[in-house]
Design a protein around this motif. Structure first.
Motif, PDB file in Angstrom:
ATOM      1  N   TYR A  34       0.374  -3.169  -2.625  1.00 30.02           N
ATOM      2  CA  TYR A  34       0.536  -4.070  -1.475  1.00 30.02           C
ATOM      3  C   TYR A  34      -0.402  -3.633  -0.342  1.00 30.02           C
ATOM      4  CZ  TYR A  34       5.102  -4.459  -3.812  1.00 30.02           C
ATOM      5  OH  TYR A  34       6.112  -4.606  -4.741  1.00 30.02           O
ATOM      6  N   TYR A  36      -0.481  -4.208   3.822  1.00 36.07           N
ATOM      7  CA  TYR A  36       0.180  -4.707   5.023  1.00 36.07           C
ATOM      8  C   TYR A  36      -0.743  -4.487   6.223  1.00 36.07           C
ATOM      9  CZ  TYR A  36       4.757  -4.725   2.648  1.00 36.07           C
ATOM     10  OH  TYR A  36       5.821  -4.970   1.804  1.00 36.07           O
ATOM     11  N   LEU A  90      -1.896  -0.700   6.125  1.00 31.37           N
ATOM     12  CA  LEU A  90      -1.101   0.173   5.275  1.00 31.37           C
ATOM     13  C   LEU A  90      -1.089  -0.342   3.847  1.00 31.37           C
ATOM     14  CD1 LEU A  90       1.802   0.654   7.783  1.00 31.37           C
ATOM     15  CD2 LEU A  90       0.503   2.522   6.817  1.00 31.37           C
ATOM     16  N   SER A  94       5.026   0.097  -5.452  1.00 30.41           N
ATOM     17  CA  SER A  94       6.385   0.140  -5.989  1.00 30.41           C
ATOM     18  C   SER A  94       6.271   0.085  -7.507  1.00 30.41           C
ATOM     19  CB  SER A  94       7.234  -1.015  -5.454  1.00 30.41           C
ATOM     20  OG  SER A  94       6.784  -2.257  -5.957  1.00 30.41           O
ATOM     21  N   GLU A 103      12.261   0.520  -3.570  1.00 33.03           N
ATOM     22  CA  GLU A 103      11.616   1.103  -2.404  1.00 33.03           C
ATOM     23  C   GLU A 103      10.115   0.943  -2.552  1.00 33.03           C
ATOM     24  OE1 GLU A 103      12.456   5.218  -1.962  1.00 33.03           O
ATOM     25  OE2 GLU A 103      10.979   5.533  -0.376  1.00 33.03           O
ATOM     26  N   GLN A 104       9.446   0.727  -1.430  1.00 29.84           N
ATOM     27  CA  GLN A 104       7.986   0.773  -1.416  1.00 29.84           C
ATOM     28  C   GLN A 104       7.563   2.072  -0.756  1.00 29.84           C
ATOM     29  OE1 GLN A 104       6.093  -2.755   0.147  1.00 29.84           O
ATOM     30  NE2 GLN A 104       7.274  -4.114  -1.183  1.00 29.84           N
ATOM     31  N   PHE A 106       4.588   4.142   1.104  1.00 25.67           N
ATOM     32  CA  PHE A 106       3.451   3.798   1.946  1.00 25.67           C
ATOM     33  C   PHE A 106       2.439   4.927   2.052  1.00 25.67           C
ATOM     34  CE2 PHE A 106       4.473  -0.292   3.880  1.00 25.67           C
ATOM     35  CZ  PHE A 106       5.791  -0.434   3.498  1.00 25.67           C
ATOM     36  N   GLY A 107       1.178   4.533   2.180  1.00 25.79           N
ATOM     37  CA  GLY A 107       0.115   5.472   2.448  1.00 25.79           C
ATOM     38  C   GLY A 107       0.041   5.811   3.919  1.00 25.79           C
ATOM     39  N   PRO A 108      -0.904   6.685   4.288  1.00 25.81           N
ATOM     40  CA  PRO A 108      -1.016   7.141   5.685  1.00 25.81           C
ATOM     41  C   PRO A 108      -1.635   6.115   6.617  1.00 25.81           C
ATOM     42  CG  PRO A 108      -2.699   8.162   4.356  1.00 25.81           C
ATOM     43  CD  PRO A 108      -1.826   7.423   3.406  1.00 25.81           C
TER      44      PRO A 108
ATOM     45  N   PHE B  34      16.568  -2.363   4.444  1.00 24.10           N
ATOM     46  CA  PHE B  34      15.932  -1.055   4.503  1.00 24.10           C
ATOM     47  C   PHE B  34      15.688  -0.669   5.969  1.00 24.10           C
ATOM     48  CE2 PHE B  34      14.449  -0.593   0.047  1.00 24.10           C
ATOM     49  CZ  PHE B  34      14.731  -1.863  -0.416  1.00 24.10           C
ATOM     50  N   TYR B  36      12.973   1.998   7.803  1.00 22.48           N
ATOM     51  CA  TYR B  36      11.851   2.915   7.655  1.00 22.48           C
ATOM     52  C   TYR B  36      11.542   3.537   9.012  1.00 22.48           C
ATOM     53  CZ  TYR B  36      10.400   1.302   2.979  1.00 22.48           C
ATOM     54  OH  TYR B  36      10.319   1.027   1.635  1.00 22.48           O
ATOM     55  N   GLN B  42       0.931   7.534  11.300  1.00 24.51           N
ATOM     56  CA  GLN B  42       1.286   7.838   9.916  1.00 24.51           C
ATOM     57  C   GLN B  42       1.838   6.597   9.235  1.00 24.51           C
ATOM     58  OE1 GLN B  42       3.674  11.338   9.264  1.00 24.51           O
ATOM     59  NE2 GLN B  42       2.757  12.423  10.999  1.00 24.51           N
ATOM     60  N   GLY B  43       2.006   6.708   7.936  1.00 24.57           N
ATOM     61  CA  GLY B  43       2.617   5.625   7.189  1.00 24.57           C
ATOM     62  C   GLY B  43       4.122   5.603   7.394  1.00 24.57           C
ATOM     63  N   LEU B  44       4.793   4.723   6.660  1.00 27.54           N
ATOM     64  CA  LEU B  44       6.232   4.570   6.789  1.00 27.54           C
ATOM     65  C   LEU B  44       6.962   5.421   5.767  1.00 27.54           C
ATOM     66  CD1 LEU B  44       5.055   1.997   8.203  1.00 27.54           C
ATOM     67  CD2 LEU B  44       7.171   0.864   7.536  1.00 27.54           C
ATOM     68  N   LYS B  49      18.678   2.704   2.613  1.00 25.82           N
ATOM     69  CA  LYS B  49      18.663   1.317   2.154  1.00 25.82           C
ATOM     70  C   LYS B  49      20.060   0.892   1.759  1.00 25.82           C
ATOM     71  CE  LYS B  49      17.172   2.726  -2.499  1.00 25.82           C
ATOM     72  NZ  LYS B  49      16.106   2.562  -3.549  1.00 25.82           N
TER      73      LYS B  49
END
Lengths: 115, 116
Positions: A34, A36, A90, A94, A103-104, A106-108, B34, B36, B42-44, B49
């Motif tokens: 994904y 975002y 981002l 998943s 849950e997904q 996420f990258g940095p 959810f 987060y 930074q990412g999430l 959940k």
């Protein structure tokens, strides 16, 4: 364990220039992927998702495109950037054949500023 | 269509005080919710959940949330916050995507600022 990488971490580009952001996932096979975007003062918006190599679905019409040349690689591109493309991008993954309970991860993120 | 509303854009709180971050959702199908957390640049990271079952969900870092179907809410709480909890918190509702995968529809986020 699984890890997700994004690069570059930050990018400043002039209006009208091309864009390529890369995302790679390690430690898993056949993930859903994904992209975002998080614009200033707004929540995250799903741009693209992919359930397999070469399979791309777009959620919103825009100036961007996505590609998945390899199983664990997801690329976000643009031929000509607009000011409105600025934001925090981002990538997430998943499990394949999952569903809405998944849950997904996420990258940095990549912070893009278009000037 | 699914949507999430986070009414508070910023919540300041003193260290060791309790906090509640509000989230209301709208969904016409089964609800999967959810929370987060995003630390600066930074990412999430998933906090917790709700999928089904017990309406009180416990997550990481001492956070918990309660699913309330009648009020269409999923508020996040922590009884005693720490400086390290300063971050942005996002509530999201999950839905199925055509062909596989799931779409997370996020709220606009709540910035939690913990002060000494």
């Amino acid at each position: 364990s699984q890890t997700i990488h994004q690069w570059p971490a930050t990018l400043v580009q002039p209006v009208g220039s091309p864009l390529s952001l890369e995302c790679t996932v390690e430690g898993t096979s056949n993930p859903n992927l994904y992209w975002y975007r998080q614009a200033a003062g707004r929540g995250l918006q799903l741009l693209f998702y992919s359930v397999g190599i070469g399979q791309i679905s777009s959620e919103v019409p825009q100036n961007l495109s996505a590609s998945r040349p390899q199983d664990r690689q997801f690329i976000l591109s643009s031929k000509k950037l607009l000011l409105s493309d600025s934001g925090f991008y981002l990538c997430a993954w998943s499990v394949l054949a999952g569903g809405p309970t998944d849950e997904q991860y996420f990258g940095p993120g990549t912070r893009l500023t278009v000037t | 269509a699914q949507s999430v509303t986070q009414l508070d854009s910023q919540v300041p709180v003193f260290e060791e005080a309790p906090v509640e971050l509000r989230c209301n959702y709208s969904s016409s199908v089964s609800v999967y919710l959810f929370w987060y957390v995003q630390y600066p640049n930074q990412g999430l990271q998933l906090l917790l959940k709700y999928l089904s079952g017990s309406t009180l969900v416990k997550g990481i870092n001492g956070f918990e949330a309660e699913f309330n179907k009648s009020q269409t809410s999923f508020h996040l709480r922590k009884p005693s916050v720490h400086i390290s909890d300063t971050a942005e918190y996002f509530c999201a509702v999950s839905g199925r995507l055509t062909g596989g995968g799931n779409k997370l529809t996020f709220g606009t986020g709540t910035q939690l600022k913990v002060e000494l």
